[in-house]
Scaffold this motif. Structure first.
Motif, mmCIF file in Angstrom:
data_model
loop_
_atom_site.group_PDB
_atom_site.id
_atom_site.type_symbol
_atom_site.label_atom_id
_atom_site.label_comp_id
_atom_site.label_asym_id
_atom_site.label_seq_id
_atom_site.Cartn_x
_atom_site.Cartn_y
_atom_site.Cartn_z
ATOM 1 N N SER A 64 73.805 -104.188 23.167
ATOM 2 C CA SER A 64 73.563 -103.672 21.590
ATOM 3 C C SER A 64 74.172 -104.034 20.354
ATOM 4 C CB SER A 64 73.827 -102.041 22.401
ATOM 5 O OG SER A 64 74.374 -101.574 21.718
ATOM 6 N N LYS A 65 75.729 -104.896 20.783
ATOM 7 C CA LYS A 65 76.054 -104.914 19.581
ATOM 8 C C LYS A 65 75.131 -106.030 19.132
ATOM 9 C CE LYS A 65 80.876 -104.601 20.132
ATOM 10 N NZ LYS A 65 81.947 -105.720 20.707
ATOM 11 N N ALA A 66 74.510 -106.882 19.384
ATOM 12 C CA ALA A 66 73.549 -108.875 18.912
ATOM 13 C C ALA A 66 72.056 -107.794 18.864
ATOM 14 C CB ALA A 66 73.663 -109.023 20.496
ATOM 15 N N HIS A 67 71.875 -106.943 19.497
ATOM 16 C CA HIS A 67 71.149 -106.722 18.374
ATOM 17 C C HIS A 67 70.868 -105.667 16.749
ATOM 18 C CE1 HIS A 67 67.031 -104.571 18.838
ATOM 19 N NE2 HIS A 67 67.141 -103.484 18.076
ATOM 20 N N GLU A 68 71.966 -104.827 17.141
ATOM 21 C CA GLU A 68 72.014 -104.568 15.128
ATOM 22 C C GLU A 68 73.339 -105.645 14.582
ATOM 23 O OE1 GLU A 68 75.287 -101.412 15.484
ATOM 24 O OE2 GLU A 68 74.409 -100.511 17.610
ATOM 25 N N MET A 69 73.810 -106.889 14.730
ATOM 26 C CA MET A 69 73.650 -107.823 14.208
ATOM 27 C C MET A 69 71.902 -109.166 13.660
ATOM 28 S SD MET A 69 77.080 -108.602 16.599
ATOM 29 C CE MET A 69 78.275 -110.077 15.699
#
Lengths: 206, 206
Positions: A64-69
């Protein structure tokens, strides 16, 4: 048209052209986006596998974090070129009267600060990819470990490439406190990024 | 649809998905393409400038070489994923009879060699970007020197990223001479690429 909406081929060809944008700053953002995407992929290839059930929650968080970044880096591809174009526009302002000259000079300073801040944010965000890359390399699907390694190199390129573009702009900024602040923050990141990268690459022994 | 025809955003999102392609090999090719494009851009920004008249012919040669290499890297983005898909297809061949099993095993070996050769060629070509990057950094338009530095880092990422993907495939190849040959060629390149990169980055002091 947004740069990120161009085809991969069109974007790369536009980079190769003699127009200065997209340049190293946008390519630094592209590197960050590729790194974030590879981290997201390794997390995705880990989630749902019985062998990796113990790290399922952690991988979902990374995914989820990597998706947003990734989305943020894609936005920066365009923001970097837009910030560059703002400097070009400021240089074209009239300089006929003393008042004109003052306004033009202030606009150039303001635009140049903007053009320093965008790659600064790119480099900071790219540095934040490294702990995520570390986790997918150490605990993620070991069949995709090399993708984590490529992500790590992309993150490091993004950091250095972005900060080089910050420094070009800092050279023409008169606000010394602004310059000193960014230089100190960049130095802290730059001093550790190569070591962090090498430590992760050493874990991917093939 | 070809990967290089996807939008930058679409390609990066596809990379982040749980499908294994595009993976590190295609991203290694993208890094090479970005590096070639930045070198072409610096050469383009040097050509026609009075200050750089002495290196005009050299820059035109670099511009043309980098232009061709860029197109080759873009083609490799798709070739790498296609080579990976061929392995997947070979694994799906029937294995009911002894003859089936032999044919399937041979097809897997053949496809795996192909999937090793594509990233090997990517890494070799990326290594060939470094002397071009050196020339644009040393003799090209000094206002674009940081773009040469980003190109250098992209080339190095492409070399290591591509070779990691070669090595994954070499692990399942039974032809020992094939494996030894590629390993020796990769080692020669890998042993010098980080040093070459660092030497170039040191020339871009900001």
């Amino acid at each position: 048209m947004e740069l990120k909406a161009l085809s991969v081929e069109g974007f790369i060809n536009e980079t190769g052209s003699s127009s200065p944008a997209p340049g190293g700053g946008s390519i630094a953002a592209l590197n960050g986006a590729a790194g974030a995407a590879l981290i997201e992929m390794v997390a995705s290839l880990t989630i749902g596998k019985e062998k990796y059930a113990a790290v399922e929650a952690e991988m979902k968080e990374i995914q989820s974090k990597a998706h947003e970044m990734k989305a943020q880096f894609l936005a920066y591809i365009d923001e970097d070129s837009a910030a560059f174009n703002k400097i070009m526009a400021a240089f074209k302002l009239p300089k006929d009267t003393e008042e004109d000259k003052k306004a033009r000079s202030a606009a150039i300073q303001e635009a140049t600060k903007g053009a320093a801040l965008v790659p600064f944010k790119i480099g900071e965000l790219a540095n934040a990819l490294l702990p995520l890359a570390a986790t997918v390399i150490e605990k993620g699907n070991q069949n995709a470990i090399t993708d984590g390694a490529v992500a790590t190199m992309n993150a490091r390129t993004s950091v250095h490439g972005a900060f080089l573009n910050v420094k070009i702009n800092l050279g023409s900024i008169k606000d010394e406190a602004f310059v000193a602040d960014l230089n100190a923050k960049m130095e802290a990141i730059e001093n550790s990024v190569d070591e962090k990268e090498q430590a992760l690459l050493n874990k991917v022994n093939l």
